[in-house]
Design an enzyme around this catalytic site. Structure first.
Site, short mmCIF file in Angstrom:
data_model
loop_
_atom_site.label_atom_id
_atom_site.label_comp_id
_atom_site.label_asym_id
_atom_site.label_seq_id
_atom_site.Cartn_x
_atom_site.Cartn_y
_atom_site.Cartn_z
N SER A 148 -13.66 8.50 -1.58
CA SER A 148 -12.42 7.78 -1.07
C SER A 148 -11.97 8.70 0.06
CB SER A 148 -11.34 7.45 -2.16
OG SER A 148 -10.37 7.03 -1.53
N CYS A 177 5.00 -39.81 -3.41
CA CYS A 177 6.02 -38.81 -2.75
C CYS A 177 6.10 -38.85 -1.28
CB CYS A 177 6.04 -37.52 -3.41
SG CYS A 177 7.16 -36.53 -2.61
N CYS A 209 11.23 -32.85 -7.99
CA CYS A 209 10.75 -32.69 -6.48
C CYS A 209 12.07 -32.71 -5.82
CB CYS A 209 9.56 -33.73 -6.26
SG CYS A 209 9.51 -33.90 -4.71
N CYS A 250 4.76 -31.62 -7.83
CA CYS A 250 5.17 -33.01 -7.69
C CYS A 250 4.02 -33.94 -7.97
CB CYS A 250 6.16 -33.26 -6.42
SG CYS A 250 6.40 -35.25 -6.21
N GLU A 276 -10.88 7.49 14.24
CA GLU A 276 -11.69 5.87 14.42
C GLU A 276 -10.47 5.04 13.60
OE1 GLU A 276 -14.69 6.26 11.37
OE2 GLU A 276 -15.94 7.73 12.50
N ASP A 284 0.88 -1.28 0.00
CA ASP A 284 0.02 0.13 0.20
C ASP A 284 1.08 1.29 0.10
OD1 ASP A 284 -1.88 -1.71 0.13
OD2 ASP A 284 -3.01 -1.15 1.94
N ASP A 332 -8.86 -2.25 7.49
CA ASP A 332 -8.10 -2.68 5.87
C ASP A 332 -9.17 -3.73 5.54
OD1 ASP A 332 -6.47 -2.74 3.93
OD2 ASP A 332 -5.03 -4.25 4.90
N LYS A 375 -8.97 2.91 10.99
CA LYS A 375 -9.22 2.70 9.48
C LYS A 375 -9.18 1.17 9.19
CE LYS A 375 -7.61 4.45 5.02
NZ LYS A 375 -8.01 3.15 4.36
N LYS A 401 -2.09 6.92 7.57
CA LYS A 401 -1.87 5.66 7.58
C LYS A 401 -0.41 5.24 8.27
CE LYS A 401 -3.03 3.71 3.75
NZ LYS A 401 -3.26 3.21 2.22
N TYR A 445 2.18 1.76 -3.32
CA TYR A 445 1.04 2.24 -4.13
C TYR A 445 0.85 3.79 -3.90
CZ TYR A 445 -3.70 3.16 -5.84
OH TYR A 445 -4.67 3.69 -6.68
N ASP A 446 0.69 4.25 -2.75
CA ASP A 446 0.15 5.62 -2.34
C ASP A 446 1.45 6.59 -2.81
OD1 ASP A 446 -1.98 4.94 -1.10
OD2 ASP A 446 -0.93 4.75 0.97
N CYS A 479 11.51 -36.48 -3.97
CA CYS A 479 11.52 -37.99 -4.50
C CYS A 479 12.03 -37.87 -5.82
CB CYS A 479 9.96 -38.66 -4.47
SG CYS A 479 9.04 -37.41 -5.54
N TYR A 507 -19.45 2.63 10.05
CA TYR A 507 -18.88 3.80 10.57
C TYR A 507 -19.53 4.87 9.85
CZ TYR A 507 -15.99 2.70 6.65
OH TYR A 507 -15.36 2.32 5.49
N ARG A 519 -18.35 -0.47 -3.06
CA ARG A 519 -18.25 1.08 -3.64
C ARG A 519 -18.23 1.08 -5.02
NH1 ARG A 519 -13.10 4.40 -1.75
NH2 ARG A 519 -12.02 2.87 -2.96
S1 IVH Z 1 -14.81 7.15 6.06
C1 IVH Z 1 -16.35 10.09 2.87
N1 IVH Z 1 -13.93 5.70 8.05
O1 IVH Z 1 -11.01 3.70 3.64
C2 IVH Z 1 -15.70 8.91 3.94
N2 IVH Z 1 -13.61 4.97 5.79
O2 IVH Z 1 -9.18 4.83 1.88
C3 IVH Z 1 -15.03 7.95 3.25
N3 IVH Z 1 -12.19 2.89 5.59
O3 IVH Z 1 -13.24 4.05 1.10
C4 IVH Z 1 -14.82 6.91 4.40
N4 IVH Z 1 -12.06 2.64 7.60
O4 IVH Z 1 -13.38 2.04 2.41
C5 IVH Z 1 -14.06 5.72 6.59
N5 IVH Z 1 -13.33 4.38 10.01
C6 IVH Z 1 -13.45 4.66 8.52
C7 IVH Z 1 -12.81 3.75 7.55
C8 IVH Z 1 -12.82 4.03 6.26
C9 IVH Z 1 -11.56 2.04 6.49
C10 IVH Z 1 -12.06 2.75 4.18
C11 IVH Z 1 -13.18 3.13 3.23
C12 IVH Z 1 -12.70 4.07 2.50
C13 IVH Z 1 -11.20 3.81 2.34
C14 IVH Z 1 -10.63 5.30 1.91
#
Ligand code: IVH
Length: 680
Positions: A83, A436, A413, A431, A114, A34, A118, A116, A319, A37-38, A416, A229, A137
């Site tokens: 997102s 084996c 293998c 194998c 909160e 991740d 995964d 996040k 993150k 990617y970010d 064997c 949430y 989504r």
């Molecule tokens: S809020 C408009 N709260 O993270 C607000 N998202 O990277 C959008 N995610 O698409 C979401 N935990 O799938 C929110 N406590 C949390 C979350 C959360 C995981 C995910 C969610 C979102 C993605 C964005």
């Protein structure tokens, strides 16, 4: 950088990000972490900002990923699912607060922090308190209708519990995250490892892959979970109070699963303290977390702050970078699984990673080693995927020396020496030698293990000995063991030998599901084995079963809990001569497992009647309804025919209901069924 090179770089990065989006969102098989990617996405956004002349047109920076898959109906969200902007830096998190303060012209702002989660985002719609739809989504505007799969989640109520002084909204979209617990992830991976199937890298990939299965029985067999949430569309507006923290309390009050801990923070310093506290405690949560989400608490201010089509301005994800370490790849060893799959394992110079010492990590398969160009002697990066299994991410090529040599995957293998094969459509090399010794060992170990025949005294080490001595060349040989041979294993082993032989003898009358599970059929775990045992009653019938015994003409399962994937695996298993022979041999050797007891009927209201159950019933599961029918002398069948007396249909009933209507079979609902049950 010249505009020309920038333009080219932007095009390259867009293609690269789009490729990773596809792998992550649609295939649930990301290639890079991740974090990487970010970073990639961030470089692209920065270039697009510096060269706005090329920032036009389609770019993955301006949209959310797309998870839509074949085989699902699409559904348009009443409010788009956005997102989140994210950062890995404390300074940027603080800037987020400063920016919001400017936009809202306030110095003090109240936040909620909160975890996040995964997993993957879904939106649930409750109408008048009843769950009517669950949608992924998708591309943010429309997603896949996964209602049937979501209904397999046992902890998700179909109906909201009323909360005092807060009327249930007429329509509400509640957003959340589908995930798989770390325990369930481990359970499935252990099964797969035993079966020699490739492991899932993270719970998120497994949850995403599972939610998009078309085989509902298979979805139900892998336990998904959900936490809620977020608020989407709501009618009447304002029915959920005025704050995000209040919304959390309401969601909990309605009986929906929600995050175990949130923090309210009246300043950015307190936000940061909460983020750090979350980082310390998150490993105790049942789901994997990859960060904290910081949200403005007052809903009114959220509306005021607004956002882009992609992300709200009132929230930010911070993150946690997955811990990674660099170490020396000393060598590669090969593990051979129960079904002969060869898995390359990295032998590493021990290194500390996320609280444990890591000295081995998976390299997945031959193609992965080639793709990452991993060579023995390289300095490699290791990371715990989803915080669990260490994986080799890639190579620090700057430190590569001419002594580093590419790894030659064995053509034979390692156990064997049989030449390895690659089956059509598989990445794994196997194998193919059924005899084996490793495969024999693993098969027998599985058969004797606690979850299967549970044979006392036949642990991993004992099986190794029996195989090494060539007394056991397959499962059936357990029932041919010779007492005199066993007595040669040491001095004063008489008692343990007799105990072992008695335990093996007793296993001949084990429950049928244990034997079925013990055979190690791909995809067939304990739960499926129980369903199969109940349906077939003996091993011979299961071994002889044909496609139509599992799947009816209309593609519906004949046996509750057994879908097409499993059906095909079972048929393929017994088509192999050695497996068919084993079933016969076991019976000849006196293995006569006990079929599950079908409770004798206590009434006869339904004698002579056949019921087919479909859809979700309001107050009981289909199994519970089935038990009531059988208790009254009736029969439950998995498929509708002219002989069916009644189809008991609940919500989301599918093709069985259509077929009943086409054949003119009487369809009843749960209320009618309860009346029949109570009838004199
Ligand atoms: S809020 C408009 N709260 O993270 C607000 N998202 O990277 C959008 N995610 O698409 C979401 N935990 O799938 C929110 N406590 C949390 C979350 C959360 C995981 C995910 C969610 C979102 C993605 C964005």
């Amino acid at each position: 950088m010249t505009p020309e090179t920038a333009q080219q770089k932007i095009a390259e990065l867009r293609a690269e990000v789009a490729r990773h989006d596809e792998r992550y969102h649609r295939q649930a098989q990301p290639e890079i972490s991740d974090f990487d990617y970010d970073q990639l996405k961030r470089s692209l956004a920065e270039l697009e900002a510096r060269f706005p002349q090329f920032a036009t047109g389609e770019s993955p920076t301006g949209r959310v990923g797309d998870d839509r898959a074949e085989g699902f109906a699409t559904y348009r969200h009443r409010l788009p699912m956005q997102s989140l902007d994210n950062t890995y830096s404390e300074a940027e998190l603080r800037e987020f607060h400063t920016r919001l303060g400017r936009v809202l012209e306030r110095v003090e702002l109240d936040y909620v922090v909160e975890p996040k989660i995964d997993g993957l985002a879904v939106s649930l719609t409750y109408e008048h308190g009843k769950l009517v739809r669950a949608v992924t989504r998708g591309n943010g505007v429309e997603g896949d209708d996964v209602t049937a799969n979501i209904r397999t989640i046992k902890t998700l109520p179909d109906e909201l519990k009323p909360v005092k002084d807060a009327p249930i909204p007429e329509v509400i979209e509640i957003r959340g995250e589908v995930y798989m617990t770390l325990a369930e992830f481990a359970r499935i991976n252990v099964d797969r490892e035993e079966a020699g199937e490739p492991l899932y890298a993270t719970p998120r990939n497994l949850a995403a892959g599972t939610l998009k299965l078309l085989d509902r029985a298979e979805v139900a067999a892998r336990k998904l979970e959900i936490v809620l949430y977020g608020l989407g569309y709501c009618e009447p507006v304002g029915a959920v109070g005025e704050t995000q923290s209040g919304f959390h309390a309401l969601v909990r009050g309605w009986g929906l699963p929600t995050v175990e801990k949130t923090w309210t923070a009246p300043s950015i310093d307190e936000v940061w303290a909460a983020v750090q506290e979350l980082d310390r405690m998150r490993r105790d949560f049942s789901y994997a977390t990859d960060g904290a989400v910081v949200k403005l608490d007052p809903l009114k201010l959220q509306r005021e702050a607004g956002g882009t089509s992609k992300a709200p301005r009132w929230a930010m994800a911070y993150k946690f970078a997955a811990e990674r370490a660099e170490t020396l790849l000393k060598g590669v060893t090969i593990q051979v699984g129960r079904t002969g799959v060869l898995t390359p394992v990295a032998e590493l110079e021990p290194v500390q990673l996320a609280g444990t010492t890591v000295s081995r990590a998976t390299l997945h398969n031959r193609d992965e080693i080639a793709r990452k160009d991993i060579r023995i002697g390289d300095r490699v990066y290791v990371e715990k995927a989803g915080e669990i299994i260490p994986v080799v991410l890639g190579v620090n090529t700057a430190k590569r020396t001419p002594e580093c040599v590419p790894y030659a995957f064995p053509a034979n293998c390692p156990v064997c020496a049989t030449p390895v094969v690659q089956l059509a459509g598989e990445v794994a090399l196997r194998c193919p030698n059924y005899a084996c010794p490793v495969q024999v060992r693993r098969r027998v170990q599985h058969f004797a293990s606690k979850g299967c025949l549970d044979i006392d005294g036949l642990g991993v080490a004992m099986v190794d000995t029996l195989v090494d001595k060539s007394w056991v060349r397959g499962i059936a040989d357990l029932y041919r063991l010779n007492r005199d041979d066993l007595l040669t294993l040491g001095k004063s082993v008489e008692k343990s030998t007799d105990n072992l032989l008695a335990a093996i003898e007793a296993s001949k009358r084990a429950e049928l599901w244990r034997v079925i599970h013990g055979l190690g059929i791909t995809h067939v775990g304990a739960t499926a084995a129980k369903d199969l045992a109940k349906h077939f009653g003996n091993l011979e019938a299961l071994a002889a079963a044909k496609y139509e015994n599992f799947i009816a003409g209309n593609k519906e399962s004949v046996i509750n809990g057994i879908g097409e994937t499993m059906a095909l695996a079972i048929i393929a298993h017994f088509q192999k001569p050695e497996n068919a022979a084993l079933a016969r041999e076991l019976s000849e050797l006196g293995v006569n497992p006990v079929a599950p007891e079908t409770a004798a009927p206590t009434g006869n209201r339904f004698a002579g009647k056949t019921y087919v159950l479909t859809g979700t019933l309001p107050s009981m599961t289909r199994d519970e309804a089935g038990a009531k029918i059988e208790a009254e002398g009736g029969k439950v069948s998995g498929s509708v025919s002219k002989k069916t007396s009644y189809v008991l249909a609940g919500a989301e009933a599918g093709s069985k209901l259509e077929k009943a209507q086409a054949l003119g079979v009487t369809v009843i609902d749960e209320a009618e069924f309860l009346r029949m049950l109570a009838a004199e």
